[in-house]
Scaffold this motif. Structure first.
Motif, short mmCIF file in Angstrom:
data_model
loop_
_atom_site.label_atom_id
_atom_site.label_comp_id
_atom_site.label_asym_id
_atom_site.label_seq_id
_atom_site.Cartn_x
_atom_site.Cartn_y
_atom_site.Cartn_z
N UNK A 242 -43.03 -49.31 43.37
CA UNK A 242 -43.14 -50.62 42.72
C UNK A 242 -43.19 -50.43 41.21
N UNK A 243 -42.26 -51.07 40.47
CA UNK A 243 -42.28 -50.94 39.02
C UNK A 243 -43.32 -51.88 38.41
N UNK A 244 -43.52 -51.74 37.10
CA UNK A 244 -44.57 -52.49 36.42
C UNK A 244 -44.32 -53.99 36.48
N UNK A 245 -43.08 -54.43 36.24
CA UNK A 245 -42.76 -55.85 36.27
C UNK A 245 -43.05 -56.46 37.64
N UNK A 246 -42.68 -55.74 38.69
CA UNK A 246 -42.93 -56.24 40.04
C UNK A 246 -44.43 -56.35 40.32
N UNK A 247 -45.19 -55.37 39.86
CA UNK A 247 -46.64 -55.40 40.06
C UNK A 247 -47.27 -56.62 39.39
N UNK A 248 -46.93 -56.85 38.11
CA UNK A 248 -47.51 -57.98 37.39
C UNK A 248 -47.07 -59.32 38.00
N UNK A 249 -45.82 -59.38 38.43
CA UNK A 249 -45.32 -60.61 39.05
C UNK A 249 -46.08 -60.90 40.34
N UNK A 250 -46.26 -59.90 41.17
CA UNK A 250 -46.98 -60.10 42.43
C UNK A 250 -48.46 -60.38 42.19
N UNK A 251 -49.04 -59.74 41.19
CA UNK A 251 -50.44 -60.01 40.86
C UNK A 251 -50.62 -61.46 40.41
N UNK A 252 -49.68 -61.94 39.60
CA UNK A 252 -49.74 -63.34 39.16
C UNK A 252 -49.57 -64.28 40.34
N UNK A 253 -48.64 -63.97 41.25
CA UNK A 253 -48.44 -64.81 42.42
C UNK A 253 -49.66 -64.86 43.31
N UNK A 254 -50.28 -63.71 43.54
CA UNK A 254 -51.49 -63.66 44.36
C UNK A 254 -52.63 -64.44 43.69
#
Length: 218
Positions: free
Chosen positions: A1-13
């Motif tokens: 998982x790249x950094x952008x994907x991590x932040x996007x999923x964290x924001x969604x959660x």
């Protein structure tokens, strides 16, 4: 998982979880269940008061990454970019201030447990100095309300979501405040339910893999 994907999923959660915590906080709040004044109810059920305050704290705190992640889809220089910057400036300090405010519930519970109700009320009234009102309460409330609604408008202007987003945000917050002021539990609960649906829809979108990598708005 790249950094952008991590932040996007964290924001969604965060967008999915935050309004649920607000709803749970209202459900476990001892005040409407007991029919007593807030301080008296908190003194009678300190554990319930502490749980309510903790849920409120994390509700407002989780909305910070949620809102920033939502605004990240607004392209710099595109429609809604100026509103996105204004929303971030208002929402982030507003939400952080709101997250700090439930701490007073612990002191209110302790004061009403250790002192007669009249004396405890006088003590808490004396603590509300102008710095508390103008430095914490009003910036927290105004920044949160205006920032969240503006964030919804910015995302809708950028066509990252429909106009149901700012409309649902404004209506959910208005119902929550109206219920809190009137002491009507059902009205209070309807606000977080609407926010759960509204923010949850955006949160689910952020959890899905993006079709294209958007340029950050801020």
């Amino acid at each position: 998982m790249n950094t952008d994907t991590f932040y996007r999923r964290a924001a969604g959660a965060s967008l999915l979880l935050a309004p649920v915590l607000l709803l749970l906080a209202l459900i476990v709040d001892p005040t409407p269940q007991s029919g007593q004044a807030e301080g008296v109810a908190y003194a009678a059920d300190p554990a319930g008061a502490g749980l309510t305050a903790t849920l409120l704290h994390y509700c407002w705190l989780l909305l910070v990454p949620g809102v920033l992640g939502m605004l990240a889809g607004v392209r710099a220089g595109g429609p809604g970019s100026a509103l996105a910057r204004a929303a971030a400036v208002l929402a982030v300090p507003g939400l952080v201030s709101m997250a700090a405010l439930p701490m007073v519930d612990f002191f209110e519970s302790a004061a009403y447990r250790r002192l007669p109700a009249e004396r405890a009320g006088e003590l808490l009234d004396a603590a509300y100095q102008p710095a508390v009102i103008f430095g914490w309460q009003l910036p927290g409330l105004a920044g949160t309300l205006l920032g969240l609604v503006l964030a919804g408008v910015a995302v809708a202007r950028a066509r990252q979501a429909g106009w149901w987003l700012p409309a649902g945000t404004a209506a959910g917050l208005a119902l929550f405040l109206a219920g809190a002021r009137s002491g009507t539990l059902l009205l209070s609960l309807s606000g977080p339910v609407l926010l759960t649906i509204t923010f949850g829809a955006v949160g689910l979108t952020l959890l899905r893999p993006p079709t294209a990598t958007p340029a950050p708005a801020l």
